[in-house]
Design a protein around this motif. Structure first.
Motif, PDB file in Angstrom:
ATOM      1  N   GLU A 330      -8.261 -15.432  -5.159  1.00 33.94           N
ATOM      2  CA  GLU A 330      -6.946 -16.078  -5.054  1.00 33.94           C
ATOM      3  C   GLU A 330      -5.786 -15.096  -5.018  1.00 33.94           C
ATOM      4  OE1 GLU A 330      -9.099 -16.340  -7.531  1.00 33.94           O
ATOM      5  OE2 GLU A 330      -8.152 -16.453  -9.502  1.00 33.94           O
ATOM      6  N   ASN A 331      -6.062 -13.812  -5.297  1.00 33.32           N
ATOM      7  CA  ASN A 331      -4.919 -12.897  -5.345  1.00 33.32           C
ATOM      8  C   ASN A 331      -5.291 -11.524  -4.804  1.00 33.32           C
ATOM      9  OD1 ASN A 331      -2.382 -11.917  -5.974  1.00 33.32           O
ATOM     10  ND2 ASN A 331      -3.079 -11.105  -7.941  1.00 33.32           N
ATOM     11  N   ARG A 332      -5.778 -11.487  -3.581  1.00 36.95           N
ATOM     12  CA  ARG A 332      -6.295 -10.221  -3.070  1.00 36.95           C
ATOM     13  C   ARG A 332      -5.404  -9.673  -1.965  1.00 36.95           C
ATOM     14  NH1 ARG A 332     -12.645  -8.483  -2.623  1.00 36.95           N
ATOM     15  NH2 ARG A 332     -12.199  -6.404  -3.440  1.00 36.95           N
ATOM     16  N   PHE A 333      -4.073  -9.809  -2.167  1.00 34.77           N
ATOM     17  CA  PHE A 333      -3.134  -9.232  -1.207  1.00 34.77           C
ATOM     18  C   PHE A 333      -2.187  -8.242  -1.882  1.00 34.77           C
ATOM     19  CE2 PHE A 333      -4.704 -11.305   2.300  1.00 34.77           C
ATOM     20  CZ  PHE A 333      -4.527 -12.684   2.356  1.00 34.77           C
ATOM     21  N   MET A 334      -2.627  -7.687  -3.028  1.00 31.25           N
ATOM     22  CA  MET A 334      -1.739  -6.781  -3.790  1.00 31.25           C
ATOM     23  C   MET A 334      -1.369  -5.553  -2.960  1.00 31.25           C
ATOM     24  SD  MET A 334      -1.683  -8.069  -6.963  1.00 31.25           S
ATOM     25  CE  MET A 334      -1.717  -6.830  -8.249  1.00 31.25           C
ATOM     26  N   HIS A 335      -2.239  -5.178  -2.031  1.00 26.14           N
ATOM     27  CA  HIS A 335      -2.013  -3.963  -1.247  1.00 26.14           C
ATOM     28  C   HIS A 335      -0.880  -4.156  -0.226  1.00 26.14           C
ATOM     29  CE1 HIS A 335      -5.202  -6.548   0.205  1.00 26.14           C
ATOM     30  NE2 HIS A 335      -4.852  -6.254   1.418  1.00 26.14           N
ATOM     31  N   THR A 336      -0.528  -5.421   0.084  1.00 30.16           N
ATOM     32  CA  THR A 336       0.437  -5.613   1.181  1.00 30.16           C
ATOM     33  C   THR A 336       1.802  -5.061   0.815  1.00 30.16           C
ATOM     34  OG1 THR A 336       0.869  -7.827   0.367  1.00 30.16           O
ATOM     35  CG2 THR A 336      -0.697  -7.639   2.138  1.00 30.16           C
ATOM     36  N   GLN A 337       2.235  -5.235  -0.479  1.00 33.54           N
ATOM     37  CA  GLN A 337       3.563  -4.709  -0.843  1.00 33.54           C
ATOM     38  C   GLN A 337       3.574  -3.188  -0.721  1.00 33.54           C
ATOM     39  OE1 GLN A 337       1.675  -6.764  -2.860  1.00 33.54           O
ATOM     40  NE2 GLN A 337       2.967  -7.836  -4.346  1.00 33.54           N
ATOM     41  N   GLU A 338       2.421  -2.569  -1.051  1.00 40.40           N
ATOM     42  CA  GLU A 338       2.385  -1.096  -0.970  1.00 40.40           C
ATOM     43  C   GLU A 338       2.382  -0.650   0.496  1.00 40.40           C
ATOM     44  OE1 GLU A 338       2.933  -1.468  -4.570  1.00 40.40           O
ATOM     45  OE2 GLU A 338       2.760   0.592  -3.880  1.00 40.40           O
ATOM     46  N   LEU A 339       1.629  -1.383   1.330  1.00 39.02           N
ATOM     47  CA  LEU A 339       1.628  -1.038   2.774  1.00 39.02           C
ATOM     48  C   LEU A 339       3.030  -1.234   3.355  1.00 39.02           C
ATOM     49  CD1 LEU A 339      -1.785  -2.654   3.882  1.00 39.02           C
ATOM     50  CD2 LEU A 339      -1.261  -0.215   3.702  1.00 39.02           C
ATOM     51  N   ALA A 340       3.752  -2.227   2.833  1.00 44.32           N
ATOM     52  CA  ALA A 340       5.117  -2.469   3.328  1.00 44.32           C
ATOM     53  C   ALA A 340       6.012  -1.263   3.022  1.00 44.32           C
ATOM     54  CB  ALA A 340       5.684  -3.728   2.689  1.00 44.32           C
ATOM     55  N   ARG A 341       5.771  -0.589   1.928  1.00 41.50           N
ATOM     56  CA  ARG A 341       6.560   0.610   1.594  1.00 41.50           C
ATOM     57  C   ARG A 341       6.324   1.707   2.630  1.00 41.50           C
ATOM     58  NH1 ARG A 341       8.734   1.861  -2.665  1.00 41.50           N
ATOM     59  NH2 ARG A 341       7.925   3.967  -2.837  1.00 41.50           N
ATOM     60  N   MET A 342       5.191   1.591   3.335  1.00 41.58           N
ATOM     61  CA  MET A 342       4.893   2.595   4.381  1.00 41.58           C
ATOM     62  C   MET A 342       5.345   2.098   5.749  1.00 41.58           C
ATOM     63  SD  MET A 342       1.099   3.565   2.959  1.00 41.58           S
ATOM     64  CE  MET A 342       0.877   5.109   3.778  1.00 41.58           C
ATOM     65  N   GLY A 343       6.038   0.941   5.751  1.00 38.27           N
ATOM     66  CA  GLY A 343       6.588   0.445   7.010  1.00 38.27           C
ATOM     67  C   GLY A 343       5.790  -0.680   7.630  1.00 38.27           C
ATOM     68  N   ALA A 344       4.739  -1.135   6.953  1.00 34.69           N
ATOM     69  CA  ALA A 344       3.947  -2.235   7.531  1.00 34.69           C
ATOM     70  C   ALA A 344       4.763  -3.523   7.478  1.00 34.69           C
ATOM     71  CB  ALA A 344       2.652  -2.418   6.749  1.00 34.69           C
ATOM     72  N   ASN A 345       4.530  -4.404   8.464  1.00 29.97           N
ATOM     73  CA  ASN A 345       5.297  -5.649   8.580  1.00 29.97           C
ATOM     74  C   ASN A 345       4.324  -6.806   8.344  1.00 29.97           C
ATOM     75  OD1 ASN A 345       6.680  -7.884   9.370  1.00 29.97           O
ATOM     76  ND2 ASN A 345       7.488  -6.984  11.272  1.00 29.97           N
ATOM     77  N   ILE A 346       4.258  -7.261   7.061  1.00 33.60           N
ATOM     78  CA  ILE A 346       3.231  -8.252   6.674  1.00 33.60           C
ATOM     79  C   ILE A 346       3.903  -9.394   5.914  1.00 33.60           C
ATOM     80  CG2 ILE A 346       1.083  -8.605   5.374  1.00 33.60           C
ATOM     81  CD1 ILE A 346       0.743  -5.485   5.493  1.00 33.60           C
ATOM     82  N   ARG A 347       3.581 -10.629   6.292  1.00 38.57           N
ATOM     83  CA  ARG A 347       4.130 -11.789   5.561  1.00 38.57           C
ATOM     84  C   ARG A 347       2.959 -12.577   4.974  1.00 38.57           C
ATOM     85  NH1 ARG A 347       6.197 -14.472   9.473  1.00 38.57           N
ATOM     86  NH2 ARG A 347       5.179 -16.508   9.273  1.00 38.57           N
ATOM     87  N   ILE A 348       3.093 -12.975   3.702  1.00 34.53           N
ATOM     88  CA  ILE A 348       2.011 -13.717   3.051  1.00 34.53           C
ATOM     89  C   ILE A 348       2.364 -15.195   3.023  1.00 34.53           C
ATOM     90  CG2 ILE A 348       0.641 -14.011   0.939  1.00 34.53           C
ATOM     91  CD1 ILE A 348       0.279 -11.296   2.162  1.00 34.53           C
ATOM     92  N   GLU A 349       1.422 -16.020   3.490  1.00 31.12           N
ATOM     93  CA  GLU A 349       1.631 -17.469   3.374  1.00 31.12           C
ATOM     94  C   GLU A 349       0.364 -18.048   2.754  1.00 31.12           C
ATOM     95  OE1 GLU A 349       4.711 -18.168   7.088  1.00 31.12           O
ATOM     96  OE2 GLU A 349       2.850 -19.357   6.984  1.00 31.12           O
ATOM     97  N   GLY A 350       0.372 -18.210   1.420  1.00 26.43           N
ATOM     98  CA  GLY A 350      -0.815 -18.745   0.727  1.00 26.43           C
ATOM     99  C   GLY A 350      -1.980 -17.781   0.860  1.00 26.43           C
ATOM    100  N   ARG A 351      -3.039 -18.229   1.442  1.00 29.56           N
ATOM    101  CA  ARG A 351      -4.258 -17.435   1.573  1.00 29.56           C
ATOM    102  C   ARG A 351      -4.239 -16.562   2.831  1.00 29.56           C
ATOM    103  NH1 ARG A 351      -9.023 -18.029  -1.767  1.00 29.56           N
ATOM    104  NH2 ARG A 351      -8.332 -19.219  -3.565  1.00 29.56           N
ATOM    105  N   GLN A 352      -3.119 -16.576   3.533  1.00 28.87           N
ATOM    106  CA  GLN A 352      -3.089 -15.885   4.828  1.00 28.87           C
ATOM    107  C   GLN A 352      -2.051 -14.767   4.812  1.00 28.87           C
ATOM    108  OE1 GLN A 352      -2.273 -18.408   8.349  1.00 28.87           O
ATOM    109  NE2 GLN A 352      -4.353 -17.801   8.943  1.00 28.87           N
ATOM    110  N   ALA A 353      -2.449 -13.607   5.366  1.00 29.32           N
ATOM    111  CA  ALA A 353      -1.482 -12.516   5.577  1.00 29.32           C
ATOM    112  C   ALA A 353      -1.257 -12.441   7.084  1.00 29.32           C
ATOM    113  CB  ALA A 353      -2.046 -11.204   5.063  1.00 29.32           C
TER     114      ALA A 353
END
Ligand code: EPZ
Length: 418
Positions: A330-353
């Protein structure tokens, strides 16, 4: 706390050797508790979680000797059938001793595993299955106490939800039960099959492991055995993605290509060139940015949840938008905020990135949150422009053997800062 300093931009080139599977070694070590004769296991990865499990077996009363990836466990006398909180809180897979201890000694006192970064990680399915096998279970003060002083009785078990260690725990409890236990909706992971092979070498009578219906005919006792653990499919997948993300040419050796077919098919669709490189090896080449290809994590043989974060790092530089759906935790997107610091463009909507690929990422200071998320940050940093610092790499040390050494040997600019 150790950090990794990585300078991105170097394409990886050469051979990356795969170690034994952490998630096969953990249940295999727990299985040694089921016999008073010595068991010898080969290709055990020397990572923190394995050391923790070895310490736990010693605490319980077994004698454990490990030498260069071979571990000998002698569980002749078990004087403390329990897994204390201070051990379990660092490694939740300690709950794997619940089944063997209940089966062998009729008693087990195992701390409830805490949650972790990726989810609540309950063990209710393990507990209810053991109750069906006749164990009397109390849960108090954060511990699960199982009693089965008259031994366990076979049962027909149906798991409401597929659970890997739940299947393994119950299989180990059932091998010494009276009668034949059938587990339905069992996990089909290669690690479950590998455990069954070890148990059968020890004298168990298990059929169907690797499928969703497993039959275990109980026997009086198990004897010693020798077994070599399967290769780590998650490390193999991580290395293939490392070769692709750095636009390199990497051969991953000592792996089982069948175990990561879901990943290699998706990588092929995204534009990586992956070919068999002789027995137990895959070669990956990728000269350009990948095409955005969607994935949904599923139980094996679906796309492994343990490779979701690493795949996302690659999609962060893809042409187009990819949808990454996480169905297991249920919570396996913790890496997305860190990738965003490197310039990644990721939006989380529930279970979907939703990952909108950029043409490049830039190095940054980032924080590892769990074992596989930290691997995804290393992959992104090896591709990003400039220098990255990844903190809390103890997460890596739990499940990847000599990770930075292996990557540096194929050209990665990575060093560990104490
Ligand atoms: C195993 O964990 C692996 N660990 C995990 O790898 C892996 O991510 C996971 O399987 C899924 O493939 C080991 O094998 C040691 P589950 P496990 O029970 O067995 C829920 C890594 O990085 N559930 O299959 O704990 C659970 O919350 C680790 O190496 C219950 O609700 O996973 C999850 O949502 C991370 N009740 C889902 O089922 C239960 O009693 C699948 O969990 C048990 C599980």
């Amino acid at each position: 706390m150790d950090k990794f300093k990585i300078v991105g931009g170097a394409p990886l080139s050469g051979e990356l050797p795969v170690s034994g599977s952490k998630n096969s070694a953990l249940p295999a070590l727990a299985a040694c508790l089921l016999t008073e004769e010595p068991v010898v296991l080969h290709r055990i990865p020397q990572v923190k979680d394995i050391a923790t499990m070895q310490d736990l077996l010693t605490y319980i009363g077994a004698k454990v000797d490990s030498q260069d990836g071979t571990v000998r466990v002698d569980a002749e006398t078990l004087d403390r059938p329990e897994a204390p909180y201070e051990v379990v809180k660092t490694m939740r897979a300690s709950s794997l001793v619940l089944g063997p201890l209940a089966g062998r000694t009729g008693r087990a006192r195992v701390s409830m595993p805490g949650g972790c970064a990726i989810g609540a990680r309950p063990i209710n399915l393990h507990v209810s299955a053991l109750e069906q096998l006749g164990a009397h279970i109390e849960q108090s003060h954060g511990y699960v106490e199982a009693q089965a002083l008259q031994g366990l009785e076979a049962a027909n078990i149906h798991f409401d939800r597929i659970t890997v260690t739940g299947t393994e725990d119950v299989m180990m409890a059932a091998v010494l039960a009276r009668g034949t236990t059938v587990i339905r909706n069992a996990a089909r992971e290669p690690e479950v099959k590998d455990l069954a092979e070890l148990l059968n070498k020890m004298g168990a009578k298990i059929q169907g492991a690797g499928t969703s219906i497993i039959a275990i005919e109980g026997v009086e006792r198990l004897h010693g055995a020798e077994h070599t653990i399967i290769p780590d499919r998650i490390e193999a997948g991580t290395f293939l993605l490392a070769g692709a993300i750095t636009k390199g040419d990497v051969t991953v050796t000592g792996c089982n290509p069948e175990h990561i077919a879901a990943l290699t098919i998706k990588m092929g669709q995204a534009g990586a060139d992956i070919e068999d490189a002789g027995c137990c090896a895959l070669r990956v080449r990728c000269r350009r940015r990948p095409k955005a290809i969607d994935i949904t994590t599923e139980e094996y043989p679906g796309f492994a949840t343990d490779l979701q974060a690493q795949y996302m790092s690659w999609m962060a530089i893809a042409h187009g938008i990819s949808f990454i759906t996480e169905t297991i935790f249920e919570n396996r997107f913790m890496h997305t905020q860190e990738l965003a610091r490197m310039g990644a463009n990721i939006r989380i909507e529930g279970r979907q990135a939703i990952v909108a690929g950029e043409d490049r990422l830039t190095g940054a200071q980032v924080l590892a949150s769990d074992l596989r998320a930290s691997a995804s940050l290393v992959l992104a940093a090896m591709m990003a422009e400039g220098e990255s610092l990844i903190d809390r790499v103890y997460h890596m040390d739990r499940g990847y053997e000599r990770f930075e050494e292996k990557l540096a040997a194929v050209g990665a600019h990575i060093e560990r800062l104490k």
